[in-house]
Structure formats: C-alpha cells, structure tokens
Design an enzyme around this catalytic site. Sequence first.
Site, mmCIF file in Angstrom:
data_model
loop_
_atom_site.group_PDB
_atom_site.id
_atom_site.type_symbol
_atom_site.label_atom_id
_atom_site.label_comp_id
_atom_site.label_asym_id
_atom_site.label_seq_id
_atom_site.Cartn_x
_atom_site.Cartn_y
_atom_site.Cartn_z
ATOM 1 N N SER A 172 0.858 -1.189 0.000
ATOM 2 C CA SER A 172 0.000 0.000 0.000
ATOM 3 C C SER A 172 0.887 1.229 0.000
ATOM 4 C CB SER A 172 -0.947 -0.042 1.207
ATOM 5 O OG SER A 172 -1.806 1.080 1.220
ATOM 6 N N THR A 173 0.815 2.055 1.035
ATOM 7 C CA THR A 173 1.606 3.288 1.092
ATOM 8 C C THR A 173 3.098 2.971 0.976
ATOM 9 O OG1 THR A 173 -0.055 4.097 2.639
ATOM 10 C CG2 THR A 173 1.945 5.409 2.394
ATOM 11 N N HIS A 199 -2.575 -1.098 -3.312
ATOM 12 C CA HIS A 199 -3.715 -0.206 -3.078
ATOM 13 C C HIS A 199 -3.557 1.050 -3.938
ATOM 14 C CE1 HIS A 199 -4.324 -1.915 1.285
ATOM 15 N NE2 HIS A 199 -4.618 -2.783 0.329
ATOM 16 N N MET A 291 0.010 0.971 5.048
ATOM 17 C CA MET A 291 -0.768 1.368 6.212
ATOM 18 C C MET A 291 -1.872 0.347 6.451
ATOM 19 S SD MET A 291 -2.750 5.011 6.652
ATOM 20 C CE MET A 291 -3.699 4.789 5.145
ATOM 21 N N ASP A 294 -4.230 -4.953 5.922
ATOM 22 C CA ASP A 294 -4.582 -5.777 4.767
ATOM 23 C C ASP A 294 -3.395 -6.670 4.408
ATOM 24 O OD1 ASP A 294 -6.125 -6.733 2.655
ATOM 25 O OD2 ASP A 294 -5.421 -5.171 1.278
#
Length: 350
Positions: A172-173, A199, A291, A294
């Site tokens: 993600s991030t 993401h 973050m 998940d």
Amino acid sequence: MTQPARVLLVDDSAFVRRATERMLAPLAGVSVVGFARDGEEAVQQVRDLRPDLVIMDVEMPGMDGVAALERIMRECPTPVLLLSSHTRDGAEITLRALEHGAVDFLDKGGAASSMDIHALAPVLREKVWAVLKARTDPLRAPAESGRAARAVDSAPAPAHPGRYEVVAIGTSTGGPRALAELIPALPAGFAAAVVVAQHMPAGFTETLSERLDKRSPLRVSEARDGDAVLPGCVLIAPGGRQMELRRTGGALTVHVFDDPGQLHKPSVDLLFRSVARVAGAASVGVVLTGMGSDGAAGLEGIRAAGGRTFVESARTAVINGMPAAARGAAERDLALDEVAGVLAAIVGAE
C-alpha cells in the site's frame, strides 16, 4: 506538551490551498505553518520553515511537483503527500514523484469538481496521519534498467526447482517505490508467475505497470479478466477493482471484478487467499510497506496452505503497518533490497 505537526501547503490554486487548510483544521496536533504557489517557492519554504509534512500538487507551472520533490529530498528530506489527478499525464507524474521519495498521494479526481474538494477531507486526514509516521530517506532514484538480468542471477539454486508456481506481493503506502526496486531486480526467466495487489485508485495501475515493464527483465502488465498466470510474467491488479486467481484444469487465470463491499481495492487479503486456495504449498506470499493490516489474514492463509511467507523489515518499510500486522504469519523479515535475491533463490530461473 507535544508540539503540533507543522504542515506546508503547496498548490498554484489559492482556492485549493485554503480548502486544504480548512480540511485540516479539525485535526488536533496539526498546524499549517506556510503556503507556496509553485515548486521554487516550496523548496525555499521547506528550507526556511522545516515543516514535518509537505502537501503538494504535482502539476504546477514553472518548477513542478516532481522537480521540487527531488530538490526537497536531496536538500532537506521531508515526508511529502501529493495531490494528483487521475488523468494519464497526472498518473505518470505522480508515479515519478512516488519513485523519487513522495510517501503517498491523494487523487483529486475523487471530487467531481474543484468545488467538491471538501468531500476528500476524511481521506486527506487519514493520509496525513499515516504520512507523518513515515520513514523518509534522502533521494535515491530508481534504477533505470532494461531487460538485462540482475546480480541476483547468481543467487543459490533452489532446493526444489519448479516447486513454486505463484509469488503474490501485497503493498500500500510506499508500494510504488518498493515495487520499482523489487520487480526490476527479479531475474530473467524467473520460474514463477508474480501477482501484485497495490492499493491504488482506478487510473494509476496501468501507468505503474508500464513503468515497471520498461525497467524489468520480466513482462509486467495490468491484469485483465481471464489473463493467463504464467512464469516470468507479472500481473498488477487494476486499481479500484479486485483480483483473484482461478484454476481451470491445470491452467491458472485471473478473475478481475468489482466488489463495492471491500474497503481495499484491490484487496491483498482477497488475492492472497485465492493464491493459497489454488496454489497451496506452491505459493509464496510477500507483504511490503503499507498502512493498516490488509494482507495479514491472507499471508496466514498462504502459510497454512504450506507456502512460503515473508514481510518487509521495519528497517526499510516506509510505513510498517501492513508488515507488522502480518509478521506473525511470516517465516522471515527481509529488507527491501534482500527480497528479490531471496525470491530468486527459492523460485529459481528457467
């Protein structure tokens, strides 16, 4: 008393600067300390004000957000949250900026018009808190490689060549920069298929795939429903949609679909669970920077199926949330620059 986090806002639109300031006003512990209208002004303000966070538009006249970011990361490394658009040009510029050190971005395309920008307030506030916790490195440009094999080609041969069928990566991030380092470092002839859930909103993953494809020995593409899952190929789940693996006879394919009920689109857990289901002990799962949590349940599913499981080390993860949440299911933590070599050693090359 803890000092509030100091934020610099950079946008050529006075309306957007003020709207962003108003969206941040309810956040206790955050204070807007300055404004800039272009990249040159932003660099000077970072030098003068030493903010804890810069929120910056990527498309500005004069020195744009990417050029300003490179100067900031070289001269005074500071967490940067980008404001972007999901146009083709906007996606390209945003991904360049992420590869050069920006932590995350907010898609302004999520607002129907500039007058609706306040609708982005909840997402903006969530991202601000995440980016303030990010690990920020000085500028390190991504490798501009072609399709040549890397030094990881000399990694030890796997104990069981051909044993592993699918490597699943979730992030993600901080993920675009991590993928820009990891995917090009996988060797030509990599003997497993690679599937990735990053993401991202719709409109960005196609550009991400194209940029990775230009640098990688492996073929990289945004997945389409029904695509074959093949050794030596990387499929990136489309932003804003879900991706699962299916097996028909002996062949693996991807199923791409919409699922409004899922928080994350694409969901790492959803992809990983499908990999565990169809590949079992022939699967490998890797959770990179991001973050939230998940991927934790999905990585546990891969481990329970007999697959291999890894998470990125807190030493290199821009945001340690996802790796930390999944650490209990991982056999080993890996620094980002170790991941490709370990995968090459496990999977081997044809």
